[in-house]
Write a protein that holds these residues in place. Structure first.
Motif, PDB file in Angstrom:
ATOM      1  N   PHE A  49       9.334   1.320  -4.503  1.00  0.00           N
ATOM      2  CA  PHE A  49       8.536   0.804  -3.548  1.00  0.00           C
ATOM      3  C   PHE A  49       8.325  -0.600  -3.659  1.00  0.00           C
ATOM      4  O   PHE A  49       8.039  -1.179  -4.480  1.00  0.00           O
ATOM      5  CB  PHE A  49       7.586   1.675  -2.863  1.00  0.00           C
ATOM      6  CG  PHE A  49       7.497   3.037  -2.159  1.00  0.00           C
ATOM      7  CD1 PHE A  49       8.126   3.719  -2.642  1.00  0.00           C
ATOM      8  CD2 PHE A  49       7.138   3.275  -1.271  1.00  0.00           C
ATOM      9  CE1 PHE A  49       8.064   4.890  -1.992  1.00  0.00           C
ATOM     10  CE2 PHE A  49       6.658   3.740  -0.413  1.00  0.00           C
ATOM     11  CZ  PHE A  49       7.676   4.571  -0.750  1.00  0.00           C
ATOM     12  N   ALA A  50       9.699  -1.524  -2.507  1.00  0.00           N
ATOM     13  CA  ALA A  50       9.041  -2.915  -3.047  1.00  0.00           C
ATOM     14  C   ALA A  50       7.270  -3.522  -2.720  1.00  0.00           C
ATOM     15  O   ALA A  50       7.423  -4.757  -3.115  1.00  0.00           O
ATOM     16  CB  ALA A  50      10.082  -3.138  -2.106  1.00  0.00           C
ATOM     17  N   ILE A  51       6.495  -2.337  -1.512  1.00  0.00           N
ATOM     18  CA  ILE A  51       4.808  -3.386  -1.760  1.00  0.00           C
ATOM     19  C   ILE A  51       5.110  -3.132  -3.242  1.00  0.00           C
ATOM     20  O   ILE A  51       3.877  -3.938  -3.065  1.00  0.00           O
ATOM     21  CB  ILE A  51       4.894  -2.318  -0.264  1.00  0.00           C
ATOM     22  CG1 ILE A  51       3.105  -3.025  -0.636  1.00  0.00           C
ATOM     23  CG2 ILE A  51       4.422  -1.056  -1.279  1.00  0.00           C
ATOM     24  CD1 ILE A  51       3.596  -3.822   0.220  1.00  0.00           C
ATOM     25  N   LEU A  52       5.207  -2.334  -3.889  1.00  0.00           N
ATOM     26  CA  LEU A  52       4.383  -2.230  -5.481  1.00  0.00           C
ATOM     27  C   LEU A  52       4.850  -3.876  -6.307  1.00  0.00           C
ATOM     28  O   LEU A  52       3.390  -3.994  -6.950  1.00  0.00           O
ATOM     29  CB  LEU A  52       4.486  -1.070  -6.025  1.00  0.00           C
ATOM     30  CG  LEU A  52       3.995  -0.323  -5.624  1.00  0.00           C
ATOM     31  CD1 LEU A  52       4.621   0.429  -6.859  1.00  0.00           C
ATOM     32  CD2 LEU A  52       3.162   0.093  -5.919  1.00  0.00           C
ATOM     33  N   ASP A  53       5.727  -4.571  -5.837  1.00  0.00           N
ATOM     34  CA  ASP A  53       5.797  -5.813  -6.181  1.00  0.00           C
ATOM     35  C   ASP A  53       4.958  -7.202  -5.403  1.00  0.00           C
ATOM     36  O   ASP A  53       5.221  -8.303  -5.618  1.00  0.00           O
ATOM     37  CB  ASP A  53       7.406  -6.292  -6.335  1.00  0.00           C
ATOM     38  CG  ASP A  53       8.139  -4.966  -6.913  1.00  0.00           C
ATOM     39  OD1 ASP A  53       7.500  -4.806  -8.249  1.00  0.00           O
ATOM     40  OD2 ASP A  53       9.433  -4.857  -6.969  1.00  0.00           O
ATOM     41  N   VAL A  54       5.110  -6.660  -4.558  1.00  0.00           N
ATOM     42  CA  VAL A  54       3.610  -7.754  -3.563  1.00  0.00           C
ATOM     43  C   VAL A  54       2.318  -7.948  -4.202  1.00  0.00           C
ATOM     44  O   VAL A  54       2.337  -7.514  -4.212  1.00  0.00           O
ATOM     45  CB  VAL A  54       3.626  -6.648  -1.309  1.00  0.00           C
ATOM     46  CG1 VAL A  54       3.136  -8.028  -1.254  1.00  0.00           C
ATOM     47  CG2 VAL A  54       5.234  -7.197  -1.367  1.00  0.00           C
ATOM     48  N   ARG A  55       2.181  -9.458  -4.522  1.00  0.00           N
ATOM     49  CA  ARG A  55       1.662 -10.260  -4.632  1.00  0.00           C
ATOM     50  C   ARG A  55       1.439 -11.206  -4.140  1.00  0.00           C
ATOM     51  O   ARG A  55       1.672 -12.110  -3.883  1.00  0.00           O
ATOM     52  CB  ARG A  55       1.609 -10.234  -6.270  1.00  0.00           C
ATOM     53  CG  ARG A  55       2.632 -10.733  -7.059  1.00  0.00           C
ATOM     54  CD  ARG A  55       2.382 -10.546  -8.823  1.00  0.00           C
ATOM     55  NE  ARG A  55       3.691 -11.587  -8.841  1.00  0.00           N
ATOM     56  CZ  ARG A  55       3.922 -12.225  -9.821  1.00  0.00           C
ATOM     57  NH1 ARG A  55       2.359 -13.122  -9.393  1.00  0.00           N
ATOM     58  NH2 ARG A  55       5.068 -12.845  -9.439  1.00  0.00           N
ATOM     59  N   ARG A  56      -0.163 -12.118  -3.876  1.00  0.00           N
ATOM     60  CA  ARG A  56      -0.739 -13.703  -3.823  1.00  0.00           C
ATOM     61  C   ARG A  56       0.431 -14.653  -5.412  1.00  0.00           C
ATOM     62  O   ARG A  56       0.460 -13.889  -6.427  1.00  0.00           O
ATOM     63  CB  ARG A  56      -1.539 -13.438  -3.801  1.00  0.00           C
ATOM     64  CG  ARG A  56      -2.503 -13.064  -2.413  1.00  0.00           C
ATOM     65  CD  ARG A  56      -4.015 -13.290  -2.922  1.00  0.00           C
ATOM     66  NE  ARG A  56      -4.024 -14.640  -3.145  1.00  0.00           N
ATOM     67  CZ  ARG A  56      -4.525 -15.698  -1.927  1.00  0.00           C
ATOM     68  NH1 ARG A  56      -4.477 -15.832  -0.617  1.00  0.00           N
ATOM     69  NH2 ARG A  56      -4.963 -16.770  -2.406  1.00  0.00           N
ATOM     70  N   PRO A  57       0.602 -15.359  -4.871  1.00  0.00           N
ATOM     71  CA  PRO A  57       0.836 -16.243  -6.231  1.00  0.00           C
ATOM     72  C   PRO A  57       0.095 -16.583  -6.968  1.00  0.00           C
ATOM     73  O   PRO A  57       0.082 -17.093  -8.395  1.00  0.00           O
ATOM     74  CB  PRO A  57       0.903 -17.718  -5.052  1.00  0.00           C
ATOM     75  CG  PRO A  57       1.365 -17.506  -3.870  1.00  0.00           C
ATOM     76  CD  PRO A  57       0.619 -16.377  -3.477  1.00  0.00           C
ATOM     77  N   ASP A  58      -1.491 -16.325  -6.971  1.00  0.00           N
ATOM     78  CA  ASP A  58      -2.194 -16.684  -8.235  1.00  0.00           C
ATOM     79  C   ASP A  58      -2.716 -15.203  -8.768  1.00  0.00           C
ATOM     80  O   ASP A  58      -3.517 -15.106  -9.183  1.00  0.00           O
ATOM     81  CB  ASP A  58      -3.493 -17.115  -7.093  1.00  0.00           C
ATOM     82  CG  ASP A  58      -4.423 -16.660  -6.105  1.00  0.00           C
ATOM     83  OD1 ASP A  58      -3.813 -15.394  -5.538  1.00  0.00           O
ATOM     84  OD2 ASP A  58      -5.559 -16.742  -5.973  1.00  0.00           O
ATOM     85  N   ALA A  59      -2.063 -14.030  -8.475  1.00  0.00           N
ATOM     86  CA  ALA A  59      -1.971 -13.321  -8.816  1.00  0.00           C
ATOM     87  C   ALA A  59      -0.818 -12.631 -10.033  1.00  0.00           C
ATOM     88  O   ALA A  59       0.499 -12.947 -10.031  1.00  0.00           O
ATOM     89  CB  ALA A  59      -1.953 -11.795  -8.080  1.00  0.00           C
ATOM     90  N   ARG A  60      -1.268 -11.739 -10.694  1.00  0.00           N
ATOM     91  CA  ARG A  60       0.385 -11.896 -12.225  1.00  0.00           C
ATOM     92  C   ARG A  60      -0.466 -10.297 -12.810  1.00  0.00           C
ATOM     93  O   ARG A  60      -0.835  -9.743 -12.606  1.00  0.00           O
ATOM     94  CB  ARG A  60      -0.599 -12.946 -13.465  1.00  0.00           C
ATOM     95  CG  ARG A  60      -0.973 -12.309 -14.144  1.00  0.00           C
ATOM     96  CD  ARG A  60      -0.992 -13.514 -15.173  1.00  0.00           C
ATOM     97  NE  ARG A  60      -2.399 -13.708 -16.603  1.00  0.00           N
ATOM     98  CZ  ARG A  60      -2.292 -12.813 -17.223  1.00  0.00           C
ATOM     99  NH1 ARG A  60      -1.308 -11.695 -17.285  1.00  0.00           N
ATOM    100  NH2 ARG A  60      -3.009 -12.024 -17.777  1.00  0.00           N
ATOM    101  N   GLN A  61       0.724 -10.615 -12.629  1.00  0.00           N
ATOM    102  CA  GLN A  61       1.115  -8.416 -13.411  1.00  0.00           C
ATOM    103  C   GLN A  61       0.405  -8.399 -14.400  1.00  0.00           C
ATOM    104  O   GLN A  61       0.808  -9.599 -15.599  1.00  0.00           O
ATOM    105  CB  GLN A  61       2.806  -8.187 -13.721  1.00  0.00           C
ATOM    106  CG  GLN A  61       3.749  -8.242 -12.533  1.00  0.00           C
ATOM    107  CD  GLN A  61       5.233  -7.712 -12.797  1.00  0.00           C
ATOM    108  OE1 GLN A  61       5.550  -6.987 -14.344  1.00  0.00           O
ATOM    109  NE2 GLN A  61       5.115  -6.480 -11.768  1.00  0.00           N
ATOM    110  N   SER A  62      -0.151  -6.925 -15.048  1.00  0.00           N
ATOM    111  CA  SER A  62      -1.442  -6.929 -15.416  1.00  0.00           C
ATOM    112  C   SER A  62      -0.531  -5.317 -16.318  1.00  0.00           C
ATOM    113  O   SER A  62      -0.662  -4.282 -15.322  1.00  0.00           O
ATOM    114  CB  SER A  62      -2.769  -6.417 -15.516  1.00  0.00           C
ATOM    115  OG  SER A  62      -3.279  -6.511 -16.257  1.00  0.00           O
TER     116      SER A  62
END
Length: 163
Positions: A49-62
């Motif tokens: 699901f593409a929504i799982l890749d959606v994030r704010r610019p000030d967020a990073r994957q953990s």
């Protein structure tokens, strides 16, 4: 004749006892409980699901994207954790807008202080949760300027999924 009747009743009793034992073992070790191969396949689909890749610019994957099947409740799940340096209110406003843009509808009060959305996916209803693990995990505190959050999608063929 009495001997054959006694043997017949004895065999019937043994058959009933064996059936009860098999059914008991089936119920204890699976039965209607747990996940099916359809649930496992659904978990793999939710992972994309593409929504799982959606994030704010000030967020990073953990960490890495995960997908699995919740054996206790029998539903498919996929998700991604992120770290965010903005405020919780900014983050929640961002996901309200992003979810709406992707066709998700608000669904209840969410998980604790997070958000919950749902939308149809094929023959099932998918649920999107935005949640904050640190609000559930007393053992670990994130750094003061970093907030960990998770995006999680769940669905089930029997309708038992939720945020």
């Amino acid at each position: 004749m009495k001997v054959w009747k006694a043997i017949g009743l004895g065999l019937l009793g043994l058959t009933v006892m064996a059936s009860c034992s098999v059914m008991g073992a089936w119920a204890v070790f699976g039965g209607f409980y747990g996940c099916t191969s359809r649930d496992e396949e659904l978990a793999d689909e939710l992972r994309t699901f593409a929504i799982l890749d959606v994030r704010r610019p000030d967020a990073r994957q953990s960490g890495r994207r995960y997908s699995d099947c919740d054996e206790d409740d029998g539903f498919a799940v996929a998700g991604q954790y992120y770290e965010h340096t903005g405020t919780r209110e900014e983050l929640l406003a961002f996901y309200r807008a992003a979810a709406a843009k992707d066709g998700w509808q608000p669904d209840g009060d969410g998980r604790g202080d997070g958000l919950c959305f749902s939308k149809p996916y094929g023959t099932v209803t998918a649920h999107l949760g935005v949640w904050f693990p640190s609000s559930y995990d007393i053992a670990g505190e994130p750094p003061a300027n970093v907030m960990e959050y998770g995006l999680e999608v769940t669905a089930s063929h029997d309708g038992a999924a939720w945020c």
